[in-house]
Motif scaffolding. Structure first.
Motif, PDB file in Angstrom:
ATOM      1  N   ASN A  65      10.652  13.782   2.336  1.00 19.36           N
ATOM      2  CA  ASN A  65       9.387  13.211   1.918  1.00 19.36           C
ATOM      3  C   ASN A  65       8.467  13.155   3.132  1.00 19.36           C
ATOM      4  N   ILE A  66       7.623  14.154   3.277  1.00 17.50           N
ATOM      5  CA  ILE A  66       6.756  14.266   4.455  1.00 17.50           C
ATOM      6  C   ILE A  66       5.816  13.074   4.571  1.00 17.50           C
ATOM      7  N   ARG A  67       5.318  12.577   3.436  1.00 24.20           N
ATOM      8  CA  ARG A  67       4.406  11.425   3.452  1.00 24.20           C
ATOM      9  C   ARG A  67       5.110  10.209   4.046  1.00 24.20           C
ATOM     10  N   ALA A  68       6.320   9.953   3.598  1.00 25.33           N
ATOM     11  CA  ALA A  68       7.086   8.818   4.113  1.00 25.33           C
ATOM     12  C   ALA A  68       7.360   8.989   5.607  1.00 25.33           C
ATOM     13  N   TRP A  69       7.690  10.202   6.020  1.00 24.26           N
ATOM     14  CA  TRP A  69       7.970  10.488   7.424  1.00 24.26           C
ATOM     15  C   TRP A  69       6.723  10.247   8.276  1.00 24.26           C
ATOM     16  N   ASP A 131       5.632  -7.089  10.955  1.00 19.69           N
ATOM     17  CA  ASP A 131       6.564  -6.586   9.944  1.00 19.69           C
ATOM     18  C   ASP A 131       6.190  -7.065   8.543  1.00 19.69           C
ATOM     19  N   SER A 132       5.830  -8.348   8.431  1.00 17.28           N
ATOM     20  CA  SER A 132       5.432  -8.883   7.117  1.00 17.28           C
ATOM     21  C   SER A 132       4.131  -8.250   6.651  1.00 17.28           C
ATOM     22  N   LYS A 133       3.200  -8.092   7.577  1.00 16.29           N
ATOM     23  CA  LYS A 133       1.912  -7.478   7.250  1.00 16.29           C
ATOM     24  C   LYS A 133       2.127  -6.046   6.769  1.00 16.29           C
ATOM     25  N   GLU A 134       2.984  -5.326   7.464  1.00 14.27           N
ATOM     26  CA  GLU A 134       3.238  -3.932   7.110  1.00 14.27           C
ATOM     27  C   GLU A 134       3.861  -3.805   5.720  1.00 14.27           C
ATOM     28  N   ILE A 135       4.866  -4.619   5.447  1.00 15.38           N
ATOM     29  CA  ILE A 135       5.587  -4.464   4.180  1.00 15.38           C
ATOM     30  C   ILE A 135       4.705  -4.863   3.000  1.00 15.38           C
ATOM     31  N   LEU A 136       3.877  -5.907   3.157  1.00 16.75           N
ATOM     32  CA  LEU A 136       2.960  -6.289   2.081  1.00 16.75           C
ATOM     33  C   LEU A 136       1.856  -5.247   1.900  1.00 16.75           C
ATOM     34  N   SER A 137       1.390  -4.671   2.994  1.00 11.76           N
ATOM     35  CA  SER A 137       0.357  -3.631   2.913  1.00 11.76           C
ATOM     36  C   SER A 137       0.875  -2.406   2.171  1.00 11.76           C
ATOM     37  N   LEU A 138       2.094  -2.013   2.495  1.00 18.00           N
ATOM     38  CA  LEU A 138       2.673  -0.856   1.816  1.00 18.00           C
ATOM     39  C   LEU A 138       2.834  -1.124   0.319  1.00 18.00           C
ATOM     40  N   ARG A 139       3.255  -2.340  -0.024  1.00 15.51           N
ATOM     41  CA  ARG A 139       3.510  -2.661  -1.432  1.00 15.51           C
ATOM     42  C   ARG A 139       2.222  -2.885  -2.234  1.00 15.51           C
ATOM     43  N   TYR A 140       1.299  -3.663  -1.684  1.00 15.22           N
ATOM     44  CA  TYR A 140       0.157  -4.089  -2.487  1.00 15.22           C
ATOM     45  C   TYR A 140      -1.147  -3.351  -2.205  1.00 15.22           C
ATOM     46  N   PRO A 145       6.067   2.107  -4.467  1.00 12.93           N
ATOM     47  CA  PRO A 145       7.245   1.492  -5.086  1.00 12.93           C
ATOM     48  C   PRO A 145       8.251   1.074  -4.002  1.00 12.93           C
ATOM     49  N   TYR A 146       9.119   0.154  -4.364  1.00 16.18           N
ATOM     50  CA  TYR A 146      10.113  -0.336  -3.418  1.00 16.18           C
ATOM     51  C   TYR A 146      10.915   0.807  -2.789  1.00 16.18           C
ATOM     52  N   SER A 147      11.250   1.811  -3.577  1.00 19.91           N
ATOM     53  CA  SER A 147      12.076   2.915  -3.074  1.00 19.91           C
ATOM     54  C   SER A 147      11.369   3.676  -1.941  1.00 19.91           C
ATOM     55  N   ASN A 148      10.063   3.899  -2.070  1.00 17.76           N
ATOM     56  CA  ASN A 148       9.325   4.579  -1.003  1.00 17.76           C
ATOM     57  C   ASN A 148       9.226   3.712   0.241  1.00 17.76           C
ATOM     58  N   ILE A 149       9.019   2.421   0.045  1.00 19.43           N
ATOM     59  CA  ILE A 149       8.956   1.500   1.181  1.00 19.43           C
ATOM     60  C   ILE A 149      10.298   1.498   1.904  1.00 19.43           C
ATOM     61  N   SER A 150      11.357   1.499   1.130  1.00 16.28           N
ATOM     62  CA  SER A 150      12.706   1.544   1.687  1.00 16.28           C
ATOM     63  C   SER A 150      12.886   2.781   2.557  1.00 16.28           C
ATOM     64  N   GLU A 151      12.399   3.905   2.069  1.00 14.39           N
ATOM     65  CA  GLU A 151      12.491   5.168   2.792  1.00 14.39           C
ATOM     66  C   GLU A 151      11.632   5.147   4.061  1.00 14.39           C
ATOM     67  N   ILE A 152      10.389   4.677   3.951  1.00 16.72           N
ATOM     68  CA  ILE A 152       9.464   4.650   5.082  1.00 16.72           C
ATOM     69  C   ILE A 152       9.989   3.759   6.203  1.00 16.72           C
ATOM     70  N   THR A 159      16.926  -5.214   0.974  1.00 17.17           N
ATOM     71  CA  THR A 159      16.266  -5.783   2.153  1.00 17.17           C
ATOM     72  C   THR A 159      14.755  -5.731   1.987  1.00 17.17           C
ATOM     73  N   VAL A 160      14.266  -4.611   1.465  1.00 13.42           N
ATOM     74  CA  VAL A 160      12.825  -4.472   1.219  1.00 13.42           C
ATOM     75  C   VAL A 160      12.356  -5.556   0.253  1.00 13.42           C
ATOM     76  N   LYS A 161      13.073  -5.734  -0.834  1.00 10.50           N
ATOM     77  CA  LYS A 161      12.689  -6.736  -1.831  1.00 10.50           C
ATOM     78  C   LYS A 161      12.694  -8.144  -1.241  1.00 10.50           C
ATOM     79  N   SER A 162      13.718  -8.454  -0.446  1.00 14.81           N
ATOM     80  CA  SER A 162      13.778  -9.806   0.123  1.00 14.81           C
ATOM     81  C   SER A 162      12.701 -10.019   1.185  1.00 14.81           C
TER      82      SER A 162
END
Length: 188
Positions: A65-69, A131-140, A145-152, A159-162
């Motif tokens: 997944n080039i985008r995730a990379w 880290d919190s800013k990044e994960i919320l930015s990616l999600r919202y 989706p959680y799976s892409n965030i997990s990959e990125i 862990t991503v969900k928690s």
């Protein structure tokens, strides 16, 4: 989009770089911008992320997944930038670029605009750890989706969900402290 070395070599390195840049620039820029919250710095870091990716693309066998990379490279560069420049907050950067009167005027206007909760959340997001800013930015903001965030972020899905849940609780508590959410509303 799956990428392998032979594609890069057969298609031509420069042409392939141009295609990657055109296709993924907005995604990479958004990733960086939501972490650093400064347009010019985000442009520089986005450029650096692509340069780093171009430099390292041949050392990889395949990229699923080039985008995730690319977004992973960008987010790591952004977090490193924030760590190196910890002493500067967005408020300091903003006040240095404007006179005091301009800053006060903008502050008053900003207070008026922040009547809606979405704007408050956006501002509170800047107060979170990177880290919190990044994960919320990616999600919202990027609506990944959680799976892409997990990959990125190279994290397990759980862990991503928690981490998202904990970051949302931080924002919720900050809103409660500012009086945006009263106790009755928080429980109901």
């Amino acid at each position: 989009m799956k990428v392998n070395k032979s594609k890069v070599i057969n298609y031509g390195r420069k042409e392939y770089q141009y295609i990657l840049y055109k296709k993924y620039y907005k995604d990479v820029f958004r990733t960086v911008y939501y972490i650093v919250k400064d347009k010019e710095i985000a442009k520089d870091l986005t450029h650096d992320a692509f340069l780093k990716a171009y430099k390292n693309v041949e050392s990889l066998r395949e990229i699923e997944n080039i985008r995730a990379w690319l977004c992973t490279i960008a987010s790591n560069l952004s977090k490193n930038y924030l760590r190196r420049n910890k002493k500067f907050t967005m408020l300091e950067l903003h006040s240095e670029s404007h006179s005091t009167d301009d800053f006060v005027d903008e502050y008053v206007l900003d207070k008026i605009e922040r009547k809606n909760t979405q704007e408050k959340v956006r501002n509170l997001l800047n107060e979170l750890d990177p880290d919190s800013k990044e994960i919320l930015s990616l999600r919202y903001y990027q609506e990944l989706p959680y799976s892409n965030i997990s990959e990125i972020l190279s994290l397990n899905l759980g862990t991503v969900k928690s981490k998202i849940s904990r970051a949302k609780k931080k924002i919720f508590n900050m809103l409660k402290e500012e009086g945006e959410i009263n106790e009755k509303r928080a429980k109901g």
